[in-house]
Design an enzyme around this catalytic site. Structure first.
Site, PDB file in Angstrom:
ATOM      1  N   GLU A 244       0.831  -1.196   0.000  1.00  0.00           N
ATOM      2  CA  GLU A 244       0.000   0.000   0.000  1.00  0.00           C
ATOM      3  C   GLU A 244       0.872   1.254   0.000  1.00  0.00           C
ATOM      4  O   GLU A 244       0.632   2.196  -0.742  1.00  0.00           O
ATOM      5  CB  GLU A 244      -0.907   0.003   1.232  1.00  0.00           C
ATOM      6  N   SER A 364      -0.144   6.342   9.628  1.00  0.00           N
ATOM      7  CA  SER A 364       0.140   7.778   9.664  1.00  0.00           C
ATOM      8  C   SER A 364       1.627   8.002   9.414  1.00  0.00           C
ATOM      9  O   SER A 364       2.443   7.089   9.591  1.00  0.00           O
ATOM     10  CB  SER A 364      -0.258   8.359  11.015  1.00  0.00           C
TER      11      SER A 364
END
Lengths: 379, 378
Positions: A244, A364
């Site tokens: 990803e 994050s």
């Protein structure tokens, strides 16, 4: 070393360019270039057009129905698609669950799911985050209890991108509540039509509906829909996150947005001159352009190294951080370039709001720095 | 597109890395720093033996005819070990100017001697008030019956005292900021009327301000066409920028490695300080600067010899602007994370810091190149 594209690569670029220009529906292109959300059909239509041309799975090996392209061709493909305003192919099937099934799934799972992903027949979404498990993903609580040939799934997933359109969701669930956090997790493929699943929209600050809560109440999932071994799901989850992150860099789309920023800045004026010629503003654009130029090379370096060892590494975290910083900087500059007109809540200012998500999702940017510290710096 | 070095290049890189690891310990470097010339003639001779002074010299003149990639590998090692020898001014800038502008005779006279390390030739180009503008030359050369008379001042000429010859730029025509009218002259360092005011640089190398008063040179000392040296100067300095970027990457990654190692061993509050997240994230930021800088050093190396000056200039300006910021961030944070120890002259990290600061100010600083890139990108 050679940073020039070869003649074959140049010819490939021309081929992709011609195809995209000849086949991308105008309505879809308009929406992408103006930062508007696509419908399910629009998203699937473009993927289907590519699939019919044999390009449905640009990052997959040939044996699984992919194009078998090397990282440079993948890069060229993405860049040409983005440059003209094609939507990014959704990563959930192609970049996330696909590689997991290819690497850890059974032969039956591979035959059942992979061709339908490559052919744009199934729309997938990702069930990772939970209300109490964001960055600390391994603390997730959604449970799957074995009952004969089924698991019974109960719990809540959140921030599920485009769940409202999805046919399937891949989920991390807890199959061993007694085990240490990472050890009791399994990886399930769940049909979104299963009884007991409820999708509730979350409206984000840009006014858009991209993400959702997904609730599971006594949802029956056949054991054959578990990927790999029970309680080994964390390994597959980490593998997926690496894929990803590599994809999140978005260099091709950022190049297009940089051109758009320059166009906007050329059309606005400051002190009677085009804003693009204002020294301070031009220097800010140059700063982002240079960072993007460097990221393009860094990405190709990382992808080439990954191709050589056939797995994404922690370097992908670097791409994720830099790529998202650049995306955010470009949207910020575009909004600022508009001056007081930037106050109107439309495409550019809404996109500025929307893109704040990029440094939060996919792990994050702070989590990425933890990964860099742990795996690259070995601290 | 291909990101691999060839087998030969890898071997060259390893040879240089082994050489500096063996010959350039921190202790040895300290002794060299204290020496009269501030660099080692012995090391210079060894660099010649390894063929490293001949990288840019064509094979017909006893050189290696190597590409900018071999320069990159060499400069990586030089940056890591903080070599004090005049490699950039002589083996890169001086040598490439002689190669590109020299007549057959000049090349025959100078290139083999440069390759052998017998000759040190450095450019004397910059002037006070010119900042980083390559075309701003006020020094004048007036034609006489058999040569030229030079009059003017040159600023921050690296290793001028050690050089046998200076390549002095002077205006034979045109206004002070014209590209046309700049000529280059080979001037022996001991020429009558040439005086040096030497001083140490920020990074403990040697430089001098050069005053030329009625310095007479014969016509055969003109290097290249009269009034037409700008293009070659620009090309040589672009190559120099690429080399500096590669040197920076060597120094940057050495600084990061030293900092990571220090925070692993330094304990406070009962644990290695590298366990503190605030420091881990700082080092992650440093790593991103280093890797982005490395990418740009590749771009600069691959483009700095491009025949199109615009392509060349755009790439090296982008590289220097990004690498300059990396130099500042990584340099400053390396000191910060070493705490008080980082302030000491004893640790190599403070020397890396000073070299990184010097690189940022050399051949155009970050602001200069950012602006140059912005002008070209509109």
């Amino acid at each position: 070393m050679d940073l020039n594209f070869t003649d074959e690569e140049q010819a490939f670029r021309s081929e992709v360019r011609a195809f995209v220009r000849g086949h991308l529906p105008g309505g879809i292109r308009d929406k992408v270039l103006n930062g508007r959300h696509l419908t399910r059909d629009e998203t699937m239509d473009w993927h289907r057009i590519l699939a019919e041309h044999g390009w449905g799975a640009p990052t997959w090996p040939k044996e699984h129905g992919g194009t078998g392209w090397d990282p440079v061709r993948e890069f060229i493909f993405e860049e040409e698609c983005a440059a003209y305003g094609a939507p990014r192919l959704l990563p959930f099937g192609l970049r996330m669950v696909g590689p997991v099934i290819m690497t850890f799934g059974s032969a039956a799972q591979q035959q059942r799911f992979l061709p339908r992903i490559a052919a744009a027949q199934d729309f997938w979404c990702q069930g990772y985050s939970e209300p109490g498990s964001g960055s600390d993903l391994a603390s997730l609580k959604t449970s799957a209890v074995r009952s004969g040939n089924h698991y019974l799934v109960n719990g809540q997933k959140t921030w599920i991108t485009l769940a409202q359109y999805a046919d399937w969701i891949f989920c991390l669930v807890r199959t061993d509540p007694a085990a240490r956090a990472q050890a009791g997790i399994s990886f399930l493929l769940i049909d979104m039509k299963s009884p007991g699943i409820t999708v509730r929209p979350i409206i984000t600050m840009d006014g858009g509906h991209e993400v959702n809560e997904v609730w599971f109440e006594e949802v029956k999932v056949p054991v054959e829909n578990r990927v790999g071994e029970e309680n080994k799901g964390w390994t597959y989850a980490k593998f997926l996150l690496g894929h990803e992150r590599t994809n999140i860099a978005g260099v091709g789309a950022s190049k297009r947005e940089l051109d758009r920023l320059k166009q906007i800045a050329a059309g606005e004026s400051k002190n009677g001159r085009p804003l693009l010629e204002d020294r301070a503003f031009a220097a800010r654009i140059a700063q982002v352009e240079i960072e993007l130029l460097a990221l393009e090379i860094t990405q190709l370096r990382v992808l080439s190294a990954e191709a050589a060892r056939k797995a994404p590494g922690p370097e992908a975290s670097l791409l994720k951080i830099k790529g998202t910083e650049i995306q955010q900087a470009l949207s910020e500059l575009m909004m600022q370039a508009r001056g007081p007109s930037g106050l109107s809540f439309e495409g550019i200012s809404a996109t500025y709001c929307n893109l704040r998500k990029t440094s939060i999702y996919g792990g994050s940017n702070e989590i990425q720095k933890n990964i860099i510290s742990q795996w690259l710096l070995k601290l | 597109m291909d990101f691999n070095f060839s087998k030969e290049q890898e071997q060259l890189g390893e040879t240089i890395q082994r050489f500096v690891a063996r010959e350039y310990s921190t202790e040895r470097r300290k002794a060299i720093l204290k020496s009269r010339e501030g660099f080692s003639r012995e090391v210079w001779a060894q660099l010649a033996e390894l063929g490293l002074l001949a990288l840019l010299i064509p094979e017909e003149h006893g050189g290696m005819g190597a590409s900018a990639l071999e320069v990159l590998l060499t400069m990586n090692a030089i940056g890591k070990a903080l070599l004090l020898e005049p490699y950039l001014p002589s083996a890169i800038l001086g040598t490439s100017l002689v190669r590109d502008l020299g007549s057959g005779e000049q090349k025959k006279a100078m290139l083999p001697a440069l390759a052998a390390g017998e000759l040190i030739v450095v450019p004397a180009h910059g002037e006070a008030g010119a900042r980083y503008e390559l075309e701003r030359v006020a020094t004048r050369a007036t034609a006489t019956a058999d040569g030229f008379v030079l009059e003017g001042k040159k600023a921050v000429v690296l290793h001028a005292t050690a050089a046998n010859m200076l390549l002095v730029s002077a205006r034979t025509a045109g206004a002070v900021n014209d590209r046309a009218g700049i000529s280059l002259f080979v001037v022996p360092r001991d020429a009558a009327g040439l005086s040096l005011q030497e001083y140490p640089t920020l990074d403990s190398q040697r430089a001098a301000d050069v005053t030329l008063h009625e310095v007479r040179v014969p016509r055969q000392n003109l290097l290249g066409p009269e009034g037409g040296a700008f293009e070659a100067l620009s090309a040589a300095f672009d190559l120099g920028i690429a080399a500096l970027c590669a040197e920076a990457v060597g120094a940057l990654s050495a600084s990061l490695d030293a900092t990571v190692e220090y925070t692993r061993t330094r304990k406070q509050f009962g644990q290695p300080i590298g366990k503190f997240q605030v420091l881990q994230h700082r080092m992650a930021d440093m790593l991103m600067h280093v890797e982005q800088a490395r990418s740009m050093s590749y771009l600069a190396a691959m483009r700095c010899t491009d025949g199109d000056a615009a392509v060349r200039g755009r790439a090296v300006s982008a590289a220097k602007a990004l690498v300059g910021q990396a130099c500042r961030f990584v340099g400053q944070q390396s000191i910060q994370l070493h705490g008080g120890m980082g302030m000491t002259d004893e640790l190599l990290i403070s020397h890396h810091f000073r070299r990184l600061a010097a690189i940022e100010l050399s051949l155009g600083d970050t602001e200069h190149h950012l602006e140059k890139f912005a002008r070209g990108a509109q």
